[in-house]
Enzyme design. Structure first.
Site, PDB file in Angstrom:
ATOM      1  N   CYS A 238       0.820  -1.211   0.000  1.00 33.46           N
ATOM      2  CA  CYS A 238       0.000   0.000   0.000  1.00 33.46           C
ATOM      3  C   CYS A 238       0.859   1.269   0.000  1.00 33.46           C
ATOM      4  CB  CYS A 238      -0.911  -0.044   1.230  1.00 33.46           C
ATOM      5  SG  CYS A 238      -1.837   1.463   1.518  1.00 33.46           S
TER       6      CYS A 238
ATOM      7  N   CYS B 292      -0.247   3.953   2.460  1.00 36.79           N
ATOM      8  CA  CYS B 292       0.126   3.555   3.832  1.00 36.79           C
ATOM      9  C   CYS B 292       1.548   4.023   4.155  1.00 36.79           C
ATOM     10  CB  CYS B 292       0.028   2.040   4.008  1.00 36.79           C
ATOM     11  SG  CYS B 292      -1.632   1.376   3.766  1.00 36.79           S
TER      12      CYS B 292
END
Length: 117
Positions: free
Chosen positions: A36, A39
């Site tokens: 991600c 993230c």
């Protein structure tokens, strides 16, 4: 997993104890994953938040790929998703990366309650 410095890691096994069982302060849980990109952008924001607001807010991360039970239990469909728990119940959901200032604005109500509790 994209680890934020100073942010504890939780798992399916200890989620109940570390998050749901926390009664002293609200808990921000970031649902994250290695793959991600947003993230990774959020990691320094969460590290700063944990360092600056740790007395009022517990900040933890959970890897969505390694902890599917918790992901399913709370209906998390994308990463990063942040859930804020108070008294064992989710009270706020934030989806996507945020700048620190914007995240603090969104958390303002939760942090205010923590200050007066």
């Amino acid at each position: 997993m994209t680890r934020a410095a100073g942010v504890a890691q939780v798992t399916d096994a200890d989620f109940e104890e570390e998050v749901v069982g926390e009664r002293e302060r609200p808990v921000l849980v970031e649902f994250t994953a290695d793959w991600c990109g947003p993230c990774r952008q959020l990691a320094p924001v969460l590290s700063a938040l944990a360092a600056e607001e740790g007395h009022r807010l517990k900040v933890v991360q959970i890897d969505t790929d390694r902890n599917p039970s918790t992901v399913v239990r709370y209906g998390v469909l994308s990463a990063p998703t942040m859930l804020v728990f108070r008294g064992g119940e989710p009270v706020l959901q934030i989806v996507g990366a945020r700048a620190k200032r914007r995240l603090l604005q969104q958390l303002d109500g939760v942090l205010e309650q923590a200050a007066t509790a």
